[in-house]
Design a protein around this motif. Structure first.
Motif, PDB file in Angstrom:
ATOM      1  N   ASP A  19       0.850  -1.188   0.000  1.00 53.85           N
ATOM      2  CA  ASP A  19       0.000   0.000   0.000  1.00 53.85           C
ATOM      3  C   ASP A  19       0.886   1.239   0.000  1.00 53.85           C
ATOM      4  O   ASP A  19       1.352   1.668   1.056  1.00 53.85           O
ATOM      5  CB  ASP A  19      -0.919  -0.002   1.215  1.00 53.85           C
ATOM      6  CG  ASP A  19      -1.941   1.132   1.183  1.00 53.85           C
ATOM      7  OD1 ASP A  19      -1.697   2.128   0.480  1.00 53.85           O
ATOM      8  OD2 ASP A  19      -2.977   1.020   1.862  1.00 53.85           O
ATOM      9  N   ARG A  73      -6.526  -1.926 -11.777  1.00 56.09           N
ATOM     10  CA  ARG A  73      -7.011  -1.782 -10.403  1.00 56.09           C
ATOM     11  C   ARG A  73      -7.684  -3.058  -9.927  1.00 56.09           C
ATOM     12  O   ARG A  73      -7.526  -3.477  -8.777  1.00 56.09           O
ATOM     13  CB  ARG A  73      -7.980  -0.604 -10.330  1.00 56.09           C
ATOM     14  CG  ARG A  73      -8.560  -0.324  -8.945  1.00 56.09           C
ATOM     15  CD  ARG A  73      -9.459   0.900  -9.006  1.00 56.09           C
ATOM     16  NE  ARG A  73     -10.466   0.740 -10.056  1.00 56.09           N
ATOM     17  CZ  ARG A  73     -11.088   1.751 -10.639  1.00 56.09           C
ATOM     18  NH1 ARG A  73     -10.814   2.996 -10.306  1.00 56.09           N
ATOM     19  NH2 ARG A  73     -12.006   1.516 -11.581  1.00 56.09           N
ATOM     20  N   ASP A  74      -8.423  -3.713 -10.821  1.00 59.99           N
ATOM     21  CA  ASP A  74      -9.091  -4.962 -10.449  1.00 59.99           C
ATOM     22  C   ASP A  74      -8.094  -6.099 -10.239  1.00 59.99           C
ATOM     23  O   ASP A  74      -8.333  -6.994  -9.423  1.00 59.99           O
ATOM     24  CB  ASP A  74     -10.087  -5.360 -11.544  1.00 59.99           C
ATOM     25  CG  ASP A  74     -11.288  -4.418 -11.619  1.00 59.99           C
ATOM     26  OD1 ASP A  74     -11.530  -3.695 -10.634  1.00 59.99           O
ATOM     27  OD2 ASP A  74     -11.957  -4.406 -12.669  1.00 59.99           O
ATOM     28  N   PRO A  77      -4.371  -4.767  -6.569  1.00 64.04           N
ATOM     29  CA  PRO A  77      -4.834  -3.823  -5.546  1.00 64.04           C
ATOM     30  C   PRO A  77      -3.707  -3.038  -4.873  1.00 64.04           C
ATOM     31  O   PRO A  77      -3.971  -2.032  -4.204  1.00 64.04           O
ATOM     32  CB  PRO A  77      -5.563  -4.717  -4.545  1.00 64.04           C
ATOM     33  CG  PRO A  77      -4.967  -6.081  -4.745  1.00 64.04           C
ATOM     34  CD  PRO A  77      -4.661  -6.171  -6.203  1.00 64.04           C
ATOM     35  N   CYS A  80      -1.450   2.163  -7.056  1.00 68.14           N
ATOM     36  CA  CYS A  80      -2.282   3.363  -6.966  1.00 68.14           C
ATOM     37  C   CYS A  80      -1.912   4.298  -8.110  1.00 68.14           C
ATOM     38  O   CYS A  80      -0.872   4.140  -8.750  1.00 68.14           O
ATOM     39  CB  CYS A  80      -2.110   4.062  -5.622  1.00 68.14           C
ATOM     40  SG  CYS A  80      -0.522   4.902  -5.383  1.00 68.14           S
TER      41      CYS A  80
END
Length: 258
Positions: A19, A73-74, A77, A80
């Motif tokens: 992330d 994006r699918d 994850p 960004c």
């Protein structure tokens, strides 16, 4: 000090995947100066942040450059958009260490497209250009960005990346590659870069002495072990260190006064 991949390795994965946005928040909290991130381009022109060409999925059928942003994006994850990352950097005040992992194809370049310049323009439109560092091992990329920065009076630092994987090369080509990395004078001059970003081993062997001699900044990557961090944080020849462990590096920096 620059937090590699936005410092995610020290933070750990969030929700089972990398992330970058959480990494930015962590790096700002521990006191990093910059966040390092890799910029790629989707098939629909969306700039995204992803260290790996497969979006970190480990799936060879997934390729950032071949998917639109909704498709990527699918599938990935942990990726960004560049816009989302710039939002986070604006909020926390960290500098941007942009590693360009995209190249404008020859046919697109002939038609007037310059994806690398579009990406750096997007970054400097949102962040203070004096807090932007761009790294690339491609001479055409560094020279194009340097020319753009000069034309737009943007004080970004453009660094030529030196050091790469020789896996799969013949021993002759591997030796030739490493020799060129240790003695990169011509390559650096042709790159029109104003700094060098080198693997820590190359910096230790020769490049720290060489860059000091010619008077250009040296960024060293990727410095993770405690003893290497201590060594480079004490070395006045080193302009910046990139690491996966920014909290430890900040503690060492604060103790050494750098």
């Amino acid at each position: 000090m620059s937090a590699h991949r936005c410092g995610y390795a020290e933070l750990g994965t969030v929700g089972g995947h990398e992330d970058p946005l959480a990494g930015v928040a962590h790096s700002a909290q521990v006191g990093a100066d910059y966040c390092e991130f890799d910029v790629r381009r989707c098939a629909d022109g969306t700039f995204v942040v992803s260290h790996d060409a497969d979006g970190g999925t480990g799936d060879s059928s997934v390729a950032v450059a071949e998917l639109t942003w909704p498709e990527l994006r699918d599938s990935a994850p942990g990726v960004c958009t560049l816009d989302a990352l710039l939002d986070a950097l604006e909020t926390c005040g960290l500098g941007a260490h942009v590693d360009m992992k995209l190249r404008t194809p020859a046919e697109e370049r002939k038609a007037g497209a310059t994806w690398e310049l579009d990406a750096i323009a997007a970054v400097t439109a949102r962040l203070d250009p004096s807090r932007v560092v761009v790294t690339s091992g491609v001479r055409a990329t560094t020279s194009a960005i340097r020319a753009w920065a000069t034309e737009h009076d943007a004080p970004v630092v453009v660094a030529l990346s030196i050091g790469g994987n020789v896996r799969g090369m013949t021993w002759q080509n591997a030796v030739r590659r490493r020799w060129g990395e240790l003695f990169p004078q011509l390559r650096f001059r042709l790159s029109e870069a104003d700094a060098v970003a080198a693997h820590f081993a190359l910096a230790m062997i020769r490049l720290a002495r060489w860059t000091t001699h010619i008077g250009v900044p040296l960024l060293v990557w990727t410095v993770d072990s405690a003893w290497l961090q201590k060594r480079f944080m004490h070395d006045r020849r080193i302009w910046m260190v990139t690491t996966n462990h920014p909290a430890r590096a900040v503690a060492l920096r604060d103790r050494t006064g750098r």
